[in-house]
Write an enzyme that holds these catalytic residues in place. Sequence first.
Site, PDB file in Angstrom:
ATOM      1  N   ARG A 104       0.846  -1.194   0.000  1.00  0.00           N
ATOM      2  CA  ARG A 104       0.000   0.000   0.000  1.00  0.00           C
ATOM      3  C   ARG A 104       0.872   1.231   0.000  1.00  0.00           C
ATOM      4  NH1 ARG A 104      -4.686   0.380   4.339  1.00  0.00           N
ATOM      5  NH2 ARG A 104      -2.912   1.026   5.570  1.00  0.00           N
ATOM      6  N   THR A 108      -1.300   7.416  -0.494  1.00  0.00           N
ATOM      7  CA  THR A 108      -2.599   7.312  -1.191  1.00  0.00           C
ATOM      8  C   THR A 108      -3.417   6.107  -0.721  1.00  0.00           C
ATOM      9  OG1 THR A 108      -1.691   5.884  -2.908  1.00  0.00           O
ATOM     10  CG2 THR A 108      -1.529   8.259  -3.280  1.00  0.00           C
ATOM     11  N   ASP A 200       0.334  -3.395  12.070  1.00  0.00           N
ATOM     12  CA  ASP A 200       0.819  -3.778  10.729  1.00  0.00           C
ATOM     13  C   ASP A 200       1.166  -5.267  10.734  1.00  0.00           C
ATOM     14  OD1 ASP A 200       2.481  -2.157   8.176  1.00  0.00           O
ATOM     15  OD2 ASP A 200       2.781  -4.293   8.557  1.00  0.00           O
ATOM     16  N   ASP A 203       4.773  -6.248   9.524  1.00  0.00           N
ATOM     17  CA  ASP A 203       5.818  -5.916  10.507  1.00  0.00           C
ATOM     18  C   ASP A 203       5.763  -6.855  11.700  1.00  0.00           C
ATOM     19  OD1 ASP A 203       6.880  -3.869   9.027  1.00  0.00           O
ATOM     20  OD2 ASP A 203       5.691  -2.306   9.995  1.00  0.00           O
TER      21      ASP A 203
HETATM   22  C1  PRP Z   1      -1.118  -4.902   4.291  1.00  0.00           C
HETATM   23  C2  PRP Z   1      -1.948  -6.158   4.369  1.00  0.00           C
HETATM   24  C3  PRP Z   1      -2.773  -6.079   3.119  1.00  0.00           C
HETATM   25  C4  PRP Z   1      -3.016  -4.599   2.978  1.00  0.00           C
HETATM   26  C5  PRP Z   1      -4.408  -4.294   3.449  1.00  0.00           C
HETATM   27  O1  PRP Z   1      -0.046  -5.054   3.463  1.00  0.00           O
HETATM   28  O2  PRP Z   1      -1.186  -7.320   4.477  1.00  0.00           O
HETATM   29  O3  PRP Z   1      -2.111  -6.594   1.973  1.00  0.00           O
HETATM   30  O4  PRP Z   1      -2.069  -3.943   3.805  1.00  0.00           O
HETATM   31  O5  PRP Z   1      -4.729  -2.977   3.216  1.00  0.00           O
HETATM   32  P1  PRP Z   1      -5.836  -2.508   2.166  1.00  0.00           P
HETATM   33  O6  PRP Z   1      -7.022  -3.395   2.365  1.00  0.00           O
HETATM   34  O7  PRP Z   1      -6.132  -1.083   2.581  1.00  0.00           O
HETATM   35  O8  PRP Z   1      -5.269  -2.576   0.791  1.00  0.00           O
HETATM   36  P2  PRP Z   1       1.017  -3.872   3.209  1.00  0.00           P
HETATM   37  O9  PRP Z   1       0.575  -3.044   2.053  1.00  0.00           O
HETATM   38  O10 PRP Z   1       1.257  -3.158   4.505  1.00  0.00           O
HETATM   39  O11 PRP Z   1       2.300  -4.624   2.717  1.00  0.00           O
HETATM   40  P3  PRP Z   1       3.249  -5.636   3.527  1.00  0.00           P
HETATM   41  O12 PRP Z   1       2.462  -6.893   3.786  1.00  0.00           O
HETATM   42  O13 PRP Z   1       4.362  -5.842   2.568  1.00  0.00           O
HETATM   43  O14 PRP Z   1       3.682  -4.976   4.802  1.00  0.00           O
HETATM   44  N1  URA Z   2      -2.364  -3.317   6.799  1.00  0.00           N
HETATM   45  C1  URA Z   2      -2.098  -3.838   8.018  1.00  0.00           C
HETATM   46  O1  URA Z   2      -1.142  -4.607   8.181  1.00  0.00           O
HETATM   47  N2  URA Z   2      -2.871  -3.490   9.035  1.00  0.00           N
HETATM   48  C2  URA Z   2      -3.932  -2.668   8.896  1.00  0.00           C
HETATM   49  O2  URA Z   2      -4.622  -2.386   9.887  1.00  0.00           O
HETATM   50  C3  URA Z   2      -4.192  -2.141   7.628  1.00  0.00           C
HETATM   51  C4  URA Z   2      -3.397  -2.492   6.591  1.00  0.00           C
END
Ligand code: PRP
Ligand code: URA
Length: 209
Positions: A104, A108, A200, A203
């Site tokens: 994400r 944005t 997150d 993380d």
């Molecule tokens: C997180 C999560 C989803 C997304 C959800 O990933 O694992 O993929 O955010 O958010 P959304 O419904 O608003 O799109 P992130 O983009 O943080 O990437 P990561 O798993 O690499 O940390």
């Molecule tokens: N991605 C995450 O990992 N946690 C949230 O709450 C939203 C997006």
Amino acid sequence: MASAHILDHPLLQHKVSMIRDKNTGTKEFRELVKEIAMLMVYEVTRDMPLKEVEVETPITTARTKVIAGKMVGIVPVLRAGLGMVEGVLNLIPGAKVGHIGLYRDPETFQAVEYYCKLPVDAEERELIVLDPMLATGGSAADAISLIKKRGCNNIKLVNIIASPEGIEAVRKAHPDVDVYVAAVDEGLNDHAYIVPGLGDAGDRLFGTK
Ligand code: PRP
Ligand code: URA
């Protein structure tokens, strides 16, 4: 219109409470996400078709049933979806695994694609998309669009924690996809994080913060 299924088995509710806790460390968090994925996929596969077979037991011949129908593929959304793969493979060891890389944009909140590799015969499989978090729904909706572009139409989405907005966004974009969640939270904060959520997921799984 596809449905949103809330899986509320007591073991799921208990383990989801544990991953929400900010004092749960990386090792335990990872273990719990794996266990939650395994419990969820048990429910998600409840409608799998069966066929009758004959098996020779040590006593006699038994007419009994085995899984029929489409083979399964699982598609974790990187990174956090990776944490759910092992739990699903524990129950469906023959499943092939594809990967979709999305992150994400922190400004944005739009999903940005960086990787997509699916099994060669993906369009012949029932695909289960895995991601612990369904926040705005942008990542899941885009992941499903990518999969559909490759000719796959038999798709289920499995998230551990969802926001009501996320479920609605996916249902609007992909009315044919059933969504399975273990918890539906209050909503999103100004950073589009799920409230109360768990923070997150990537993380917390990989210890990157
Ligand atoms: C997180 C999560 C989803 C997304 C959800 O990933 O694992 O993929 O955010 O958010 P959304 O419904 O608003 O799109 P992130 O983009 O943080 O990437 P990561 O798993 O690499 O940390
Ligand atoms: N991605 C995450 O990992 N946690 C949230 O709450 C939203 C997006």
